[in-house]
Scaffold this motif. Structure first.
Motif, PDB file in Angstrom:
ATOM      1  N   UNK A  28      14.788  -4.799  76.977  1.00 56.23           N
ATOM      2  CA  UNK A  28      14.708  -6.260  77.134  1.00 56.23           C
ATOM      3  C   UNK A  28      14.999  -6.963  75.818  1.00 56.23           C
ATOM      4  N   UNK A  29      15.567  -8.148  75.906  1.00 52.96           N
ATOM      5  CA  UNK A  29      15.893  -8.899  74.700  1.00 52.96           C
ATOM      6  C   UNK A  29      15.995 -10.378  74.981  1.00 52.96           C
ATOM      7  N   UNK A  30      16.098 -11.151  73.915  1.00 50.92           N
ATOM      8  CA  UNK A  30      16.222 -12.599  74.061  1.00 50.92           C
ATOM      9  C   UNK A  30      14.867 -13.261  74.260  1.00 50.92           C
ATOM     10  N   UNK A  35      16.415  -8.123  80.972  1.00 50.24           N
ATOM     11  CA  UNK A  35      16.921  -6.752  80.800  1.00 50.24           C
ATOM     12  C   UNK A  35      18.363  -6.840  80.300  1.00 50.24           C
ATOM     13  N   UNK A  36      18.600  -6.303  79.116  1.00 57.45           N
ATOM     14  CA  UNK A  36      19.936  -6.399  78.521  1.00 57.45           C
ATOM     15  C   UNK A  36      20.655  -5.051  78.514  1.00 57.45           C
ATOM     16  N   UNK A  37      19.906  -3.959  78.720  1.00 58.31           N
ATOM     17  CA  UNK A  37      20.534  -2.641  78.701  1.00 58.31           C
ATOM     18  C   UNK A  37      19.597  -1.604  79.302  1.00 58.31           C
ATOM     19  N   UNK A  38      20.088  -0.376  79.384  1.00 57.08           N
ATOM     20  CA  UNK A  38      19.296   0.734  79.919  1.00 57.08           C
ATOM     21  C   UNK A  38      19.359   1.911  78.953  1.00 57.08           C
TER      22      UNK A  38
END
Length: 333
Positions: A28-30, A35-38
């Protein structure tokens, strides 16, 4: 067709069967924590463990070994794949079925300092599972069972009234082993059980685990990052790299004739006790890639000494090179 589909027939005969197990963690980000990636922690792992054997699961830190062990016990939820224990699908079990499964499957954690509750006496730690599963009919029977468990792992009866901080690392790990044994399990996941201990103590704990296996007919999944640790305790060894199993073989086979270039590199770092025998150390190029963005094709191709162009585009299947010896490489086996 899944790469280990030929092994599907053994699923019913194995104590534990894992098929195409995957675990992806969300990154997670921002400001809104979207969810920004896995992270592809476990990326299609398959193996069987027969009753009474030890499967050593080996690989560098961050390759997904411990995540695999925790998924098998449902301590963390797998993203997909199948896990069967004595023919029952672990991934579909509800809370009641899982509670009963905890009697048959236990775990010994890596860090004996962090895995024991500092506020409880050793007797309370070891006896907790007896209370949860109603395995002692009276207080006296409960205490006798705790004493018996402590003696089984080489500790004294009067240790039950002491607290974890009063013990050495090796003794604490023995307490962790006694706790796991309390419910008389069939399978124990040993999650790097000696990596936090002094080398002089490691052999004592491994010898104890071997003795207990013989005494109680235990089955182990023994996780380690060092091939030398699992050499003597393992019946078979599975080598993991970046979320995937790259080789599975009987222990002697893997040590004598490793097929995968990564297994060769790991083995080259294991010291040989005979000073007259020299082993050429294989130094891998670069670092382990980021599991958020693993390499395409064969995950190992960015560091592999025998990689060819198509290794970057084709995912190698785990196939049986010779009886019982499986390897995931386009150009070996």
């Amino acid at each position: 067709m899944h790469p280990m589909s030929k092994m599907e027939a053994t699923k019913d005969g194995a104590l534990l069967s894992v098929r195409d197990l995957r675990k992806h963690f969300a990154v997670k980000g921002g400001i809104l924590s979207r969810v920004v990636d896995q992270v592809h922690a476990v990326d299609g792992v398959s193996f069987d463990i027969g009753a009474g054997e030890t499967l050593g699961l080996v690989g560098e830190s961050g390759c997904g070994k411990s995540t695999t062990g925790r998924c098998i016990l449902r301590l963390i939820e797998p993203s997909s794949g199948g896990i069967w224990f004595e023919g029952a699908d672990v991934t579909k079990m509800d809370a009641t079925a899982l509670r009963s499964l905890r009697r048959d499957m236990q775990i010994i954690f890596q860090d004996p300092y962090a895995s024991l509750n500092p506020r409880l006496t050793v007797g309370a730690i070891v006896g907790e599972a007896l209370t949860i599963h109603n395995l002692a009919k009276s207080r006296r029977e409960h205490e006798e069972r705790v004493v018996q468990l402590l003696e089984t792992v080489g500790l004294q009866p009067d240790h039950m009234r002491r607290f974890p901080h009063e013990f050495s690392g090796g003794q604490r790990q023995r307490i962790g082993i006694a706790r796991a044994l309390a419910v008389e399990p069939k399978l124990i996941v040993c999650d790097e059980p000696v990596s936090a201990l002094d080398v002089s103590i490691q052999a004592q704990v491994i010898n104890l685990l071997e003795d207990l296996q013989e005494q109680f007919g235990l089955t182990y999944l023994f996780i380690a990052h060092d091939l030398s640790v699992v050499e003597h305790i393992s019946t078979r060894i599975a080598v993991m790299y970046l979320g995937r199993v790259v080789e599975i073989a009987p222990a002697r086979d893997l040590y004598d004739t490793p097929l995968h270039p990564y297994s060769e590199a790991l083995l080259s770092a294991v010291p040989i006790p005979d000073p007259t025998v020299k082993r050429q150390r294989i130094m891998l190029q670069g670092d382990v890639p980021n599991p958020i963005n693993p390499p395409s094709g064969c995950h190992f191709h960015t560091r592999c000494p025998i990689a060819r162009p198509d290794c970057a585009t084709r995912v190698p299947e785990l196939r049986e090179s010779r009886p019982g010896h499986w390897v995931s490489c386009h150009y070996r086996g």
